[in-house]
Design an enzyme around this catalytic site. Structure first.
Site, mmCIF file in Angstrom:
data_model
loop_
_atom_site.group_PDB
_atom_site.id
_atom_site.type_symbol
_atom_site.label_atom_id
_atom_site.label_comp_id
_atom_site.label_asym_id
_atom_site.label_seq_id
_atom_site.Cartn_x
_atom_site.Cartn_y
_atom_site.Cartn_z
ATOM 1 C CG HIS A 17 22.778 -17.225 38.091
ATOM 2 N ND1 HIS A 17 21.981 -17.533 39.165
ATOM 3 C CD2 HIS A 17 23.486 -18.347 37.828
ATOM 4 C CE1 HIS A 17 22.180 -18.797 39.512
ATOM 5 N NE2 HIS A 17 23.097 -19.316 38.734
ATOM 6 C CB CYS A 38 23.552 -7.369 19.768
ATOM 7 S SG CYS A 38 23.037 -7.899 18.128
HETATM 8 C C1 BV8 Z 1 22.979 -25.150 33.484
HETATM 9 C C2 BV8 Z 1 19.240 -15.512 36.161
HETATM 10 C C3 BV8 Z 1 23.465 -26.674 31.832
HETATM 11 C C4 BV8 Z 1 18.047 -15.111 35.450
HETATM 12 C C5 BV8 Z 1 18.883 -17.693 37.177
HETATM 13 C C6 BV8 Z 1 16.654 -30.667 36.467
HETATM 14 C C7 BV8 Z 1 15.704 -30.322 35.512
HETATM 15 C C8 BV8 Z 1 15.876 -29.210 34.669
HETATM 16 C C9 BV8 Z 1 17.014 -28.431 34.765
HETATM 17 C C10 BV8 Z 1 17.935 -28.805 35.720
HETATM 18 C C11 BV8 Z 1 17.779 -29.899 36.558
HETATM 19 N N1 BV8 Z 1 18.858 -29.971 37.389
HETATM 20 C C12 BV8 Z 1 19.689 -28.961 37.099
HETATM 21 C C13 BV8 Z 1 19.152 -28.262 36.067
HETATM 22 C C14 BV8 Z 1 19.706 -27.140 35.420
HETATM 23 C C15 BV8 Z 1 19.144 -25.827 35.952
HETATM 24 C C16 BV8 Z 1 18.611 -25.892 37.347
HETATM 25 O O1 BV8 Z 1 19.373 -25.827 38.316
HETATM 26 N N2 BV8 Z 1 17.282 -25.984 37.478
HETATM 27 C C17 BV8 Z 1 16.698 -26.104 38.790
HETATM 28 C C18 BV8 Z 1 15.568 -25.090 38.956
HETATM 29 C C19 BV8 Z 1 16.214 -27.539 38.970
HETATM 30 N N3 BV8 Z 1 20.306 -24.978 35.947
HETATM 31 C C20 BV8 Z 1 20.578 -24.348 34.811
HETATM 32 O O2 BV8 Z 1 19.899 -24.393 33.825
HETATM 33 C C21 BV8 Z 1 21.887 -23.548 34.835
HETATM 34 N N4 BV8 Z 1 22.600 -23.904 33.664
HETATM 35 O O3 BV8 Z 1 22.876 -26.023 34.295
HETATM 36 O O4 BV8 Z 1 23.446 -25.316 32.270
HETATM 37 C C22 BV8 Z 1 24.479 -26.688 30.810
HETATM 38 C C23 BV8 Z 1 25.730 -27.184 31.150
HETATM 39 C C24 BV8 Z 1 26.674 -27.224 30.166
HETATM 40 C C25 BV8 Z 1 26.370 -26.753 28.876
HETATM 41 C C26 BV8 Z 1 25.114 -26.223 28.593
HETATM 42 C C27 BV8 Z 1 24.160 -26.177 29.566
HETATM 43 C C28 BV8 Z 1 21.597 -22.062 34.790
HETATM 44 C C29 BV8 Z 1 20.971 -21.653 36.088
HETATM 45 C C30 BV8 Z 1 20.849 -20.138 36.122
HETATM 46 C C31 BV8 Z 1 19.402 -19.762 35.980
HETATM 47 N N5 BV8 Z 1 19.294 -18.301 36.107
HETATM 48 N N6 BV8 Z 1 18.817 -16.364 37.257
HETATM 49 C C32 BV8 Z 1 17.240 -14.146 36.252
HETATM 50 O O5 BV8 Z 1 17.560 -13.894 37.445
HETATM 51 O O6 BV8 Z 1 16.280 -13.657 35.688
HETATM 52 S S1 BV8 Z 1 18.480 -18.602 38.541
HETATM 53 C C33 BV8 Z 1 17.628 -17.697 39.682
HETATM 54 O O7 BV8 Z 1 17.489 -18.595 40.808
HETATM 55 C C34 BV8 Z 1 18.342 -16.481 40.258
HETATM 56 O O8 BV8 Z 1 19.645 -16.280 39.767
HETATM 57 C C35 BV8 Z 1 18.430 -16.834 41.743
HETATM 58 O O9 BV8 Z 1 19.461 -16.239 42.362
HETATM 59 C C36 BV8 Z 1 18.591 -18.279 41.628
HETATM 60 C C37 BV8 Z 1 18.545 -19.109 42.847
HETATM 61 O O10 BV8 Z 1 17.454 -18.733 43.603
HETATM 62 P P1 BV8 Z 1 17.808 -18.151 45.068
HETATM 63 O O11 BV8 Z 1 18.797 -17.047 44.915
HETATM 64 O O12 BV8 Z 1 18.180 -19.277 45.955
HETATM 65 O O13 BV8 Z 1 16.451 -17.484 45.470
HETATM 66 P P2 BV8 Z 1 15.148 -18.226 46.025
HETATM 67 O O14 BV8 Z 1 14.016 -17.286 45.911
HETATM 68 O O15 BV8 Z 1 15.047 -19.587 45.419
HETATM 69 O O16 BV8 Z 1 15.490 -18.457 47.582
HETATM 70 C C38 BV8 Z 1 15.656 -17.342 48.434
HETATM 71 C C39 BV8 Z 1 16.145 -17.899 49.751
HETATM 72 O O17 BV8 Z 1 16.395 -16.812 50.628
HETATM 73 C C40 BV8 Z 1 15.128 -18.800 50.439
HETATM 74 O O18 BV8 Z 1 15.790 -19.939 50.937
HETATM 75 C C41 BV8 Z 1 14.616 -17.936 51.617
HETATM 76 O O19 BV8 Z 1 14.328 -18.722 52.745
HETATM 77 C C42 BV8 Z 1 15.817 -17.074 51.892
HETATM 78 N N7 BV8 Z 1 15.544 -15.762 52.473
HETATM 79 C C43 BV8 Z 1 14.486 -14.931 52.228
HETATM 80 N N8 BV8 Z 1 14.643 -13.794 52.926
HETATM 81 C C44 BV8 Z 1 15.838 -13.898 53.587
HETATM 82 C C45 BV8 Z 1 16.401 -15.155 53.318
HETATM 83 N N9 BV8 Z 1 17.576 -15.561 53.835
HETATM 84 C C46 BV8 Z 1 18.214 -14.706 54.655
HETATM 85 N N10 BV8 Z 1 17.739 -13.482 54.975
HETATM 86 C C47 BV8 Z 1 16.559 -13.047 54.455
HETATM 87 N N11 BV8 Z 1 16.086 -11.839 54.803
HETATM 88 ZN ZN ZN Z 2 24.197 -6.335 16.911
#
Ligand code: BV8
Ligand code: ZN
Length: 243
Positions: A119, A127
């Site tokens: 990501h 830019c």
């Molecule tokens: C794409 C960068 C298409 C930015 C991020 C249905 C509807 C709408 C959209 C979609 C859909 N199905 C799929 C999609 C597409 C969408 C998607 O997946 N949406 C989801 C929400 C439904 N995906 C996309 O849009 C991706 N692109 O599919 O493109 C395409 C294809 C071809 C051509 C054109 C287009 C792009 C996805 C990337 C989004 N960007 N981040 C930024 O960071 O600002 S995602 C963001 O969430 C972060 O990167 C993060 O890493 C990521 C995942 O979250 P997690 O890392 O899992 O973090 P979270 O808080 O959720 O969970 C933490 C976990 O840790 C928990 O389980 C917790 O229990 C645990 N934990 C906590 N403490 C600990 C621990 N575990 C161990 N030890 C601890 N101490």
């Molecule tokens: Zn430029």
């Protein structure tokens, strides 16, 4: 005491290639808030509302405010024992690929080498017009402008944006070739990252999830180790080093 199965240690000792998918949970013990945890990254907004191109074009100041807030927060944080354990794992196992969803750069900071940043990275920007890259973009009237006058954006993959195809291809390849695949600290919500553990499993990898709570991936795993990555991973490395 964290209970690690003998089977997992045996497999790791025999493995030539392993892969790990990490999420925000791996950075939680460094003080970086997760996305979907109760403390949330920013209560008022969900990441999906801010981390997308339309939101940026509609209100670039707000989106930059969010990223600048996260950048300042991340500047002070350090890798935790979980990051360092993954770096040690890379030194012990012949071939390891670290596939991260995190944009905080902490895996590189802890010394891991073979990293695929699915990501992007919050400390890189570019830019919109000429793609010129910036580490520290110049802000003027609340927005960073390129020398060409174009608007500068964070070099992260937003929702709805496609990931770098080379990185995706390499992530798929390494997941499929791995003998052991870890899914660590990710809620398994975001695609295509969340498919990697499933693809690894289907390709015959032994898939292990490390998380403080079960996720939608847990049911597909060979092993689920409930616990903090900063405690579980060092324990695995400790047992692996024992002859
Ligand atoms: C794409 C960068 C298409 C930015 C991020 C249905 C509807 C709408 C959209 C979609 C859909 N199905 C799929 C999609 C597409 C969408 C998607 O997946 N949406 C989801 C929400 C439904 N995906 C996309 O849009 C991706 N692109 O599919 O493109 C395409 C294809 C071809 C051509 C054109 C287009 C792009 C996805 C990337 C989004 N960007 N981040 C930024 O960071 O600002 S995602 C963001 O969430 C972060 O990167 C993060 O890493 C990521 C995942 O979250 P997690 O890392 O899992 O973090 P979270 O808080 O959720 O969970 C933490 C976990 O840790 C928990 O389980 C917790 O229990 C645990 N934990 C906590 N403490 C600990 C621990 N575990 C161990 N030890 C601890 N101490
Ligand atoms: Zn430029």
């Amino acid at each position: 005491m964290i209970d690690i199965s003998d089977g997992l240690i045996k497999r790791l000792k025999e493995a030539q290639r392993i892969a790990a998918l990490t999420g925000a949970g791996v950075s939680a013990e460094s003080g970086v808030p997760t996305f979907r945890g109760e403390e949330g990254l920013w209560k008022k907004f969900s990441p999906e509302e801010l981390a997308n191109f339309d939101a940026f074009m509609k209100n670039p100041e707000l989106v930059w405010e969010w990223y600048n807030w996260r950048k300042t927060l991340m500047k002070d944080v350090k890798p935790n024992p979980g990051h360092y354990a993954l770096t040690q794992l890379e030194e012990i196992v012949p071939d390891m690929t670290l596939i991260t969803q995190n944009v905080d750069g902490l895996h590189r900071q802890s010394g891991s080498k073979n990293i695929l940043e699915l990501h992007g990275n919050i400390f890189r920007s570019y830019c919109l017009d000429c793609k010129k890259e910036y580490e520290q973009p110049e802000f003027k009237d609340g927005l960073p402008r390129c020398v060409c006058g174009g608007l500068v954006r964070p070099d992260v993959v937003w929702f709805g944006e496609s990931l770098d195809s080379n990185i995706v291809d390499n992530s798929l390849k390494e997941s499929m070739k791995s003998q052991v695949f870890f899914s660590i600290g990710t809620s398994g919500h975001v695609q295509p990252a969340a498919s990697l553990p499933i693809i690894a499993k289907r390709s015959g990898s032994y898939v292990v999830e490390i998380n403080t709570e079960p996720t939608p991936l847990t049911g597909h795993m060979d092993e689920f180790i409930m616990g903090k990555s900063g405690e579980v991973l060092p324990r695995i490395v400790e047992l692996l080093k024992k002859d």
